[in-house]
Write a protein that holds these residues in place. Structure first.
Motif, PDB file in Angstrom:
ATOM      1  N   ILE A 130      36.292  12.552 -10.539  1.00  0.00           N
ATOM      2  CA  ILE A 130      35.439  13.742 -10.631  1.00  0.00           C
ATOM      3  C   ILE A 130      36.012  14.880  -9.780  1.00  0.00           C
ATOM      4  O   ILE A 130      36.048  16.045 -10.206  1.00  0.00           O
ATOM      5  CB  ILE A 130      34.007  13.412 -10.180  1.00  0.00           C
ATOM      6  CG1 ILE A 130      33.344  12.451 -11.169  1.00  0.00           C
ATOM      7  CG2 ILE A 130      33.172  14.677 -10.015  1.00  0.00           C
ATOM      8  CD1 ILE A 130      33.224  12.980 -12.577  1.00  0.00           C
TER       9      ILE A 130
ATOM     10  N   TYR B   7      39.070  16.526 -11.591  1.00  0.00           N
ATOM     11  CA  TYR B   7      38.749  17.337 -12.764  1.00  0.00           C
ATOM     12  C   TYR B   7      37.894  18.556 -12.418  1.00  0.00           C
ATOM     13  O   TYR B   7      37.977  19.577 -13.091  1.00  0.00           O
ATOM     14  CB  TYR B   7      38.070  16.473 -13.842  1.00  0.00           C
ATOM     15  CG  TYR B   7      39.077  15.684 -14.638  1.00  0.00           C
ATOM     16  CD1 TYR B   7      39.620  16.191 -15.821  1.00  0.00           C
ATOM     17  CD2 TYR B   7      39.540  14.443 -14.196  1.00  0.00           C
ATOM     18  CE1 TYR B   7      40.570  15.490 -16.536  1.00  0.00           C
ATOM     19  CE2 TYR B   7      40.488  13.729 -14.898  1.00  0.00           C
ATOM     20  CZ  TYR B   7      41.005  14.260 -16.069  1.00  0.00           C
ATOM     21  OH  TYR B   7      41.956  13.568 -16.770  1.00  0.00           O
ATOM     22  N   PHE B   8      37.102  18.455 -11.362  1.00  0.00           N
ATOM     23  CA  PHE B   8      36.336  19.627 -10.929  1.00  0.00           C
ATOM     24  C   PHE B   8      37.287  20.703 -10.418  1.00  0.00           C
ATOM     25  O   PHE B   8      37.141  21.886 -10.744  1.00  0.00           O
ATOM     26  CB  PHE B   8      35.334  19.238  -9.834  1.00  0.00           C
ATOM     27  CG  PHE B   8      34.524  20.408  -9.340  1.00  0.00           C
ATOM     28  CD1 PHE B   8      33.380  20.805 -10.006  1.00  0.00           C
ATOM     29  CD2 PHE B   8      34.925  21.126  -8.223  1.00  0.00           C
ATOM     30  CE1 PHE B   8      32.634  21.898  -9.564  1.00  0.00           C
ATOM     31  CE2 PHE B   8      34.192  22.211  -7.772  1.00  0.00           C
ATOM     32  CZ  PHE B   8      33.037  22.601  -8.442  1.00  0.00           C
TER      33      PHE B   8
ATOM     34  N   GLU C 245      37.360  21.698 -15.043  1.00  0.00           N
ATOM     35  CA  GLU C 245      36.846  21.019 -16.235  1.00  0.00           C
ATOM     36  C   GLU C 245      35.348  20.695 -16.133  1.00  0.00           C
ATOM     37  O   GLU C 245      34.726  20.326 -17.134  1.00  0.00           O
ATOM     38  CB  GLU C 245      37.617  19.711 -16.474  1.00  0.00           C
ATOM     39  CG  GLU C 245      39.094  19.889 -16.747  1.00  0.00           C
ATOM     40  CD  GLU C 245      39.368  20.343 -18.166  1.00  0.00           C
ATOM     41  OE1 GLU C 245      38.420  20.399 -18.977  1.00  0.00           O
ATOM     42  OE2 GLU C 245      40.533  20.650 -18.467  1.00  0.00           O
ATOM     43  N   ILE C 246      34.775  20.793 -14.929  1.00  0.00           N
ATOM     44  CA  ILE C 246      33.384  20.375 -14.719  1.00  0.00           C
ATOM     45  C   ILE C 246      32.564  21.568 -14.252  1.00  0.00           C
ATOM     46  O   ILE C 246      32.941  22.251 -13.300  1.00  0.00           O
ATOM     47  CB  ILE C 246      33.319  19.233 -13.686  1.00  0.00           C
ATOM     48  CG1 ILE C 246      34.009  17.982 -14.243  1.00  0.00           C
ATOM     49  CG2 ILE C 246      31.877  18.915 -13.294  1.00  0.00           C
ATOM     50  CD1 ILE C 246      34.135  16.848 -13.242  1.00  0.00           C
TER      51      ILE C 246
ATOM     52  N   ILE D 257      28.081  14.575 -16.205  1.00  0.00           N
ATOM     53  CA  ILE D 257      28.744  15.431 -15.216  1.00  0.00           C
ATOM     54  C   ILE D 257      29.651  16.451 -15.893  1.00  0.00           C
ATOM     55  O   ILE D 257      29.786  17.589 -15.419  1.00  0.00           O
ATOM     56  CB  ILE D 257      29.522  14.563 -14.207  1.00  0.00           C
ATOM     57  CG1 ILE D 257      28.540  13.720 -13.388  1.00  0.00           C
ATOM     58  CG2 ILE D 257      30.379  15.420 -13.285  1.00  0.00           C
ATOM     59  CD1 ILE D 257      29.190  12.716 -12.472  1.00  0.00           C
ATOM     60  N   PHE D 258      30.237  16.076 -17.024  1.00  0.00           N
ATOM     61  CA  PHE D 258      31.078  17.001 -17.777  1.00  0.00           C
ATOM     62  C   PHE D 258      30.255  17.932 -18.672  1.00  0.00           C
ATOM     63  O   PHE D 258      30.808  18.750 -19.408  1.00  0.00           O
ATOM     64  CB  PHE D 258      32.090  16.225 -18.624  1.00  0.00           C
ATOM     65  CG  PHE D 258      33.366  15.886 -17.901  1.00  0.00           C
ATOM     66  CD1 PHE D 258      34.509  16.643 -18.079  1.00  0.00           C
ATOM     67  CD2 PHE D 258      33.422  14.817 -17.028  1.00  0.00           C
ATOM     68  CE1 PHE D 258      35.684  16.343 -17.409  1.00  0.00           C
ATOM     69  CE2 PHE D 258      34.593  14.502 -16.341  1.00  0.00           C
ATOM     70  CZ  PHE D 258      35.725  15.272 -16.528  1.00  0.00           C
TER      71      PHE D 258
ATOM     72  N   GLY E  73      23.578  17.702 -15.381  1.00  0.00           N
ATOM     73  CA  GLY E  73      24.801  17.715 -14.598  1.00  0.00           C
ATOM     74  C   GLY E  73      24.783  16.757 -13.422  1.00  0.00           C
ATOM     75  O   GLY E  73      23.946  15.860 -13.326  1.00  0.00           O
ATOM     76  N   SER E  74      25.695  16.980 -12.517  1.00  0.00           N
ATOM     77  CA  SER E  74      25.955  16.069 -11.405  1.00  0.00           C
ATOM     78  C   SER E  74      24.732  15.737 -10.564  1.00  0.00           C
ATOM     79  O   SER E  74      24.542  14.600 -10.144  1.00  0.00           O
ATOM     80  CB  SER E  74      27.035  16.685 -10.502  1.00  0.00           C
ATOM     81  OG  SER E  74      27.138  15.995  -9.281  1.00  0.00           O
TER      82      SER E  74
END
Length: 321
Positions: A26, A29-30, A34-35, A86-87, A99-100
């Motif tokens: 995570i 990618y954040f 991407e997130i 999350i994505f 989301g997260s």
């Protein structure tokens, strides 16, 4: 140590490594953009969620925090749908809209992560009231940080839980930092668990970076609460290795302080040293678990990336007013 058995030891390791690898993915990618939104990582605290949830089943409830990925995974939520949420994809638990900080999976008793600091206290206490009213034998658990113990909801919840002898266990993840503030500068006690005495509630302090200590401490709490005695307070001393959020410049502490904890008090490293040193698991068995986790993370990532975003026309669906 022999009393744990290989399967439980493997479960401990599998859950901790799964949380760690998930969070590392995570983070990557954040930072790559991407997130959406913010993410708060659970790296370094894996032993707490793992040790607690190893004592629970799907009928038991947990309420989480804004740092909730680890609790969600440890409770058994489907990894693909956690990743997708999350994505921001519609295959996520909240159809990509939460989301997260707002993942929930009622099927495994995960009542939800919560973007409001101290937001989980009354939810978990309310769930415990429902358990008592319905004469069920499950329990409710709320995870929270040291900082949120200064919120009004903390004191309201503990007071009523004690008065009504509710089956709820309060698990304080004392990671030393309330966002960017060292908790000792804003909190009147060094041990948060001392506050339980004000509500006539038993408490216990455990090493939050030792999954065995957490497991045994929570087992004691569970036995007490399941016997109809009311709530219990468990404080797990740990450390937040990552910043408050991904991208946090961390100007409030030194890199050396963080590295010292990562090198010498890392829950996964400590577990490996113990089980290998006492020949309870082999390196091959640990590697097999790591490979399994890598495969599951890869599959979850592919599932999320190949899922659609929710359509803008769905923005007002699934709302309660």
């Amino acid at each position: 140590m022999e009393t744990y058995g290989k399967e439980l030891l493997k479960t401990f390791y599998y859950k901790m490594v799964k949380i760690r690898k998930f969070e590392e993915t995570i983070e990557r990618y954040f930072l790559d953009g991407e997130i959406p939104g913010f993410v708060h990582l659970y790296i370094g605290e894996e032993a707490i969620a793992t040790g607690v949830c190893a004592n629970l089943n799907d009928k038991d409830y947990i309420a989480s925090t804004h740092r909730g990925h680890g609790h969600t995974i440890a409770k058994g939520a489907d990894l693909n749908r956690v990743m997708a949420e999350i994505f921001g994809r519609k295959t996520g638990f909240c159809k990509g809209k939460g989301g997260s900080m707002h993942i929930a999976d009622f099927s495994v008793g995960m009542l939800g992560a919560n973007g409001v600091v101290g937001g989980g206290f009354n939810l978990a206490t309310g769930a415990a009231l429902a358990i008592k009213k319905q004469h069920k034998d499950n329990v409710s658990v709320v995870f929270f940080g040291d900082g949120s113990s200064n919120r009004g909801t903390f004191h309201e919840a503990l007071n009523l839980a004690s008065v009504w002898k509710l089956p709820v266990i309060y698990v304080c993840e004392n990671n030393q930092w309330a966002s960017t503030t060292p908790y000792k500068t804003t909190t009147s006690v060094e041990d948060i668990s001392k506050r339980a005495a004000g509500y006539n509630m038993p408490s216990k302090i455990v090493d939050g970076n030792d999954v065995f200590a957490v497991y045994e401490g929570f087992k004691e709490a569970l036995e007490y609460t399941k016997a109809g005695n009311g709530p219990f307070f468990l404080e797990a001393k740990t450390y937040r290795i990552k910043g408050h959020f991904v991208g946090d410049p961390e100007l409030y502490r030194t890199k050396e302080e963080v590295q010292e904890v990562y090198d010498n008090n890392n829950p996964i490293d400590r577990f490996e040293e113990k089980v290998l040193g006492e020949k309870l698991l082999t390196q091959e068995e640990l590697d097999e678990i790591k490979n399994k986790v890598e495969t599951e993370i890869k599959e979850a990532l592919e599932f999320a990336m190949n899922s659609d975003f929710p359509d803008p026309s769905e923005i007002y669906e699934d709302l309660y007013v």
